[in-house]
Design a protein around this motif. Structure first.
Motif, PDB file in Angstrom:
ATOM      1  N   GLU A 168      12.416 -25.086 -39.649  1.00  0.00           N
ATOM      2  CA  GLU A 168      13.346 -24.733 -38.734  1.00  0.00           C
ATOM      3  C   GLU A 168      14.225 -23.854 -39.123  1.00  0.00           C
ATOM      4  OE1 GLU A 168      16.375 -27.356 -35.707  1.00  0.00           O
ATOM      5  OE2 GLU A 168      14.941 -28.390 -37.131  1.00  0.00           O
ATOM      6  N   ARG A 169      14.831 -24.253 -40.306  1.00  0.00           N
ATOM      7  CA  ARG A 169      16.044 -23.337 -41.169  1.00  0.00           C
ATOM      8  C   ARG A 169      15.494 -23.425 -42.531  1.00  0.00           C
ATOM      9  NH1 ARG A 169      18.150 -27.468 -38.121  1.00  0.00           N
ATOM     10  NH2 ARG A 169      18.235 -28.866 -40.009  1.00  0.00           N
ATOM     11  N   SER A 170      14.268 -23.364 -42.709  1.00  0.00           N
ATOM     12  CA  SER A 170      13.997 -22.850 -44.292  1.00  0.00           C
ATOM     13  C   SER A 170      14.524 -21.891 -45.016  1.00  0.00           C
ATOM     14  CB  SER A 170      12.534 -23.070 -44.469  1.00  0.00           C
ATOM     15  OG  SER A 170      11.818 -24.483 -43.904  1.00  0.00           O
ATOM     16  N   GLN A 171      15.031 -22.035 -46.160  1.00  0.00           N
ATOM     17  CA  GLN A 171      15.467 -20.625 -46.916  1.00  0.00           C
ATOM     18  C   GLN A 171      15.162 -20.995 -48.477  1.00  0.00           C
ATOM     19  OE1 GLN A 171      19.265 -19.346 -45.884  1.00  0.00           O
ATOM     20  NE2 GLN A 171      18.749 -18.855 -43.752  1.00  0.00           N
ATOM     21  N   PHE A 172      14.492 -20.338 -49.138  1.00  0.00           N
ATOM     22  CA  PHE A 172      14.652 -20.042 -50.519  1.00  0.00           C
ATOM     23  C   PHE A 172      14.286 -21.574 -51.085  1.00  0.00           C
ATOM     24  CE2 PHE A 172      18.091 -17.256 -49.379  1.00  0.00           C
ATOM     25  CZ  PHE A 172      17.602 -16.079 -49.571  1.00  0.00           C
ATOM     26  N   ASN A 173      14.950 -22.472 -51.763  1.00  0.00           N
ATOM     27  CA  ASN A 173      14.442 -23.637 -52.361  1.00  0.00           C
ATOM     28  C   ASN A 173      14.537 -24.641 -51.682  1.00  0.00           C
ATOM     29  OD1 ASN A 173      17.313 -23.485 -52.717  1.00  0.00           O
ATOM     30  ND2 ASN A 173      17.371 -24.530 -54.598  1.00  0.00           N
ATOM     31  N   GLU A 174      15.411 -24.500 -50.346  1.00  0.00           N
ATOM     32  CA  GLU A 174      15.369 -25.778 -49.303  1.00  0.00           C
ATOM     33  C   GLU A 174      14.238 -25.570 -48.231  1.00  0.00           C
ATOM     34  OE1 GLU A 174      16.799 -28.786 -49.329  1.00  0.00           O
ATOM     35  OE2 GLU A 174      17.549 -28.597 -51.323  1.00  0.00           O
ATOM     36  N   ARG A 175      13.130 -26.114 -48.183  1.00  0.00           N
ATOM     37  CA  ARG A 175      12.012 -26.011 -47.231  1.00  0.00           C
ATOM     38  C   ARG A 175      11.970 -27.219 -46.392  1.00  0.00           C
ATOM     39  NH1 ARG A 175       8.844 -21.797 -48.950  1.00  0.00           N
ATOM     40  NH2 ARG A 175      10.006 -20.523 -50.465  1.00  0.00           N
ATOM     41  N   ASP A 176      12.765 -27.277 -44.987  1.00  0.00           N
ATOM     42  CA  ASP A 176      12.790 -28.377 -44.028  1.00  0.00           C
ATOM     43  C   ASP A 176      11.583 -28.229 -43.318  1.00  0.00           C
ATOM     44  OD1 ASP A 176      13.265 -26.075 -42.733  1.00  0.00           O
ATOM     45  OD2 ASP A 176      14.826 -27.239 -41.165  1.00  0.00           O
ATOM     46  N   THR A 177      11.655 -29.184 -42.419  1.00  0.00           N
ATOM     47  CA  THR A 177      10.677 -29.457 -41.288  1.00  0.00           C
ATOM     48  C   THR A 177      11.277 -30.010 -40.072  1.00  0.00           C
ATOM     49  OG1 THR A 177       8.433 -30.395 -40.556  1.00  0.00           O
ATOM     50  CG2 THR A 177       9.623 -31.628 -41.867  1.00  0.00           C
ATOM     51  N   ALA A 178      10.985 -29.419 -38.870  1.00  0.00           N
ATOM     52  CA  ALA A 178      11.393 -29.988 -37.594  1.00  0.00           C
ATOM     53  C   ALA A 178      10.763 -31.131 -37.513  1.00  0.00           C
ATOM     54  CB  ALA A 178      11.237 -28.962 -36.424  1.00  0.00           C
ATOM     55  N   PRO A 179      11.136 -32.096 -36.703  1.00  0.00           N
ATOM     56  CA  PRO A 179      10.251 -33.267 -36.158  1.00  0.00           C
ATOM     57  C   PRO A 179       8.964 -33.086 -35.174  1.00  0.00           C
ATOM     58  CG  PRO A 179      12.200 -33.514 -35.128  1.00  0.00           C
ATOM     59  CD  PRO A 179      12.381 -32.048 -35.901  1.00  0.00           C
ATOM     60  N   PHE A 180       8.753 -31.773 -34.909  1.00  0.00           N
ATOM     61  CA  PHE A 180       7.458 -31.670 -33.889  1.00  0.00           C
ATOM     62  C   PHE A 180       7.275 -30.164 -34.352  1.00  0.00           C
ATOM     63  CE2 PHE A 180      11.743 -30.655 -32.226  1.00  0.00           C
ATOM     64  CZ  PHE A 180      12.039 -29.379 -31.971  1.00  0.00           C
ATOM     65  N   PRO A 181       6.102 -29.979 -33.913  1.00  0.00           N
ATOM     66  CA  PRO A 181       5.458 -28.526 -34.159  1.00  0.00           C
ATOM     67  C   PRO A 181       6.433 -27.263 -33.342  1.00  0.00           C
ATOM     68  CG  PRO A 181       3.485 -29.978 -33.727  1.00  0.00           C
ATOM     69  CD  PRO A 181       5.077 -30.698 -33.276  1.00  0.00           C
ATOM     70  N   THR A 182       6.675 -26.596 -34.008  1.00  0.00           N
ATOM     71  CA  THR A 182       7.667 -25.242 -33.487  1.00  0.00           C
ATOM     72  C   THR A 182       6.855 -24.290 -33.003  1.00  0.00           C
ATOM     73  OG1 THR A 182       7.748 -24.343 -35.637  1.00  0.00           O
ATOM     74  CG2 THR A 182       9.434 -25.790 -35.112  1.00  0.00           C
ATOM     75  N   ARG A 183       7.379 -23.510 -31.866  1.00  0.00           N
ATOM     76  CA  ARG A 183       6.874 -22.215 -31.265  1.00  0.00           C
ATOM     77  C   ARG A 183       6.318 -21.477 -32.453  1.00  0.00           C
ATOM     78  NH1 ARG A 183       6.521 -20.639 -26.567  1.00  0.00           N
ATOM     79  NH2 ARG A 183       6.953 -18.394 -27.346  1.00  0.00           N
ATOM     80  N   SER A 184       7.220 -21.067 -33.437  1.00  0.00           N
ATOM     81  CA  SER A 184       6.720 -20.200 -34.397  1.00  0.00           C
ATOM     82  C   SER A 184       5.554 -20.702 -35.375  1.00  0.00           C
ATOM     83  CB  SER A 184       7.819 -19.973 -35.456  1.00  0.00           C
ATOM     84  OG  SER A 184       8.431 -20.944 -35.850  1.00  0.00           O
ATOM     85  N   GLY A 185       5.426 -21.865 -35.632  1.00  0.00           N
ATOM     86  CA  GLY A 185       4.298 -22.371 -36.226  1.00  0.00           C
ATOM     87  C   GLY A 185       3.190 -22.441 -35.181  1.00  0.00           C
ATOM     88  N   VAL A 186       3.027 -22.866 -34.162  1.00  0.00           N
ATOM     89  CA  VAL A 186       1.936 -22.837 -33.125  1.00  0.00           C
ATOM     90  C   VAL A 186       1.430 -21.608 -32.952  1.00  0.00           C
ATOM     91  CG1 VAL A 186       1.012 -23.660 -30.916  1.00  0.00           C
ATOM     92  CG2 VAL A 186       2.490 -25.053 -32.260  1.00  0.00           C
ATOM     93  N   ILE A 187       2.249 -20.655 -32.499  1.00  0.00           N
ATOM     94  CA  ILE A 187       1.927 -19.008 -32.330  1.00  0.00           C
ATOM     95  C   ILE A 187       1.444 -18.537 -33.652  1.00  0.00           C
ATOM     96  CG2 ILE A 187       2.928 -16.754 -31.861  1.00  0.00           C
ATOM     97  CD1 ILE A 187       4.781 -18.356 -29.934  1.00  0.00           C
ATOM     98  N   GLY A 188       2.017 -18.898 -34.946  1.00  0.00           N
ATOM     99  CA  GLY A 188       1.310 -18.475 -36.125  1.00  0.00           C
ATOM    100  C   GLY A 188       0.054 -18.945 -36.186  1.00  0.00           C
ATOM    101  N   LEU A 189      -0.519 -20.367 -36.029  1.00  0.00           N
ATOM    102  CA  LEU A 189      -1.544 -20.967 -35.966  1.00  0.00           C
ATOM    103  C   LEU A 189      -2.598 -19.935 -35.037  1.00  0.00           C
ATOM    104  CD1 LEU A 189      -2.549 -24.610 -35.664  1.00  0.00           C
ATOM    105  CD2 LEU A 189      -3.594 -22.983 -34.602  1.00  0.00           C
ATOM    106  N   LEU A 190      -2.140 -19.615 -33.884  1.00  0.00           N
ATOM    107  CA  LEU A 190      -2.973 -18.847 -32.931  1.00  0.00           C
ATOM    108  C   LEU A 190      -3.188 -17.375 -33.723  1.00  0.00           C
ATOM    109  CD1 LEU A 190      -1.588 -19.699 -29.786  1.00  0.00           C
ATOM    110  CD2 LEU A 190      -3.670 -20.764 -30.621  1.00  0.00           C
TER     111      LEU A 190
END
Length: 275
Positions: A24-46
């Protein structure tokens, strides 16, 4: 911002695996995760399944609307990595002796977050021809699908089918979770469109009908170009519903059997969908 209608046909996807990570806000050495699949992640999967390269247009995919049902929220997991090298002394990690590494031995700490043992059911709605193209690509992907990061493969088939009335099925498809002593379960839905159409309003909490945004999230992709990756903010709608205990199908084979039975009885699924 997605402009696809919530009605009409839709793809239903099963997003589950040992690990998922939807930055959701990942940058450099801090790679977070949203608590649900994001639009960017699902569209990237497609886009990956379709074989699109990083610099290719995703304007058509970005017009699809996404609604996610949380079957199991999973457990937040933090993984510690050491990365880098060759940095200036002031930018390196402090050693146990209080000194700084130098040259080729310099490292940085990287914190990477994952959802462990989570499961989601997602509905994508939009133009039928595009959805049909995506369904065929998910059945025979050009590149393997992953759940947010390449290190997070799905535990089974992602595609459930291309269905009419996808929101109806999103409510009634078996849940990949268990319940205690036959108790009903509270299930949360996330979407880029209002959710007041999803089910009748709960009279005990009429304000919680998903008609107004619960917040905003910067996960609407405009390009995946490796040097110009960009996202826009969009409203995030959320609604929590109480679903009956008999909708809980458990985990593993029990869930897959229940899912196969439901799809066989209620939908005309693609041959390439759940086997």
């Amino acid at each position: 911002m997605s402009t696809a209608p919530v009605g009409g046909p839709g793809l239903l996807l099963h997003l589950a695996g040992p690990l998922q990570s939807w930055g959701e806000r990942s940058q450099f050495n801090e790679r977070d995760t949203a608590p649900f699949p994001t639009r960017s992640g699902v569209i990237g999967l497609l886009a990956s399944a379709l074989g699109r390269r990083r610099g290719e247009s995703i304007d058509d995919l970005a017009r699809l609307s996404l609604t996610v049902r949380t079957d199991r929220p999973g457990v937040l997991l933090r993984d510690l990595h050491t990365v880098g090298g060759g940095l200036k002394g002031r930018d390196t990690v402090t050693t146990a002796e209080g000194k700084k590494r130098s040259g080729g031995t310099a490292t940085l700490l990287s914190h990477r977050y994952y959802l462990a043992d989570a499961a989601f059911t997602a509905a994508l709605t939009g133009e039928r021809t595009l959805l049909e193209e995506c369904a065929q690509a998910l059945a025979e992907p050009q590149w393997p699908p992953f759940l947010g990061r390449r290190s997070c493969p799905p535990e089974g088939p992602v595609l459930l089918g291309l269905l009419d009335e996808p929101m109806h099925h999103l409510l009634h498809l078996p849940l990949a979770t268990r319940t205690t002593a036959g108790a009903p379960v509270r299930v949360t839905f996330h979407a880029d469109q209002p959710l007041d159409h999803l089910a009748p309003t709960d009279d005990t909490n009429p304000a919680d009908n998903g008609s107004t945004p619960a917040g905003h999230i910067t996960d609407h992709p405009t390009t995946y170009h490796p040097r110009h990756r960009a996202y826009r903010a969009r409203p995030r709608y959320q609604r929590t519903l109480t679903l009956p205990a008999d909708r809980c199908a458990g985990h593993g084979t029990d869930y897959l059997n229940a899912l196969g039975t439901y799809l066989g009885q209620h939908t005309h699924r693609l041959e390439e969908g759940l086997a």
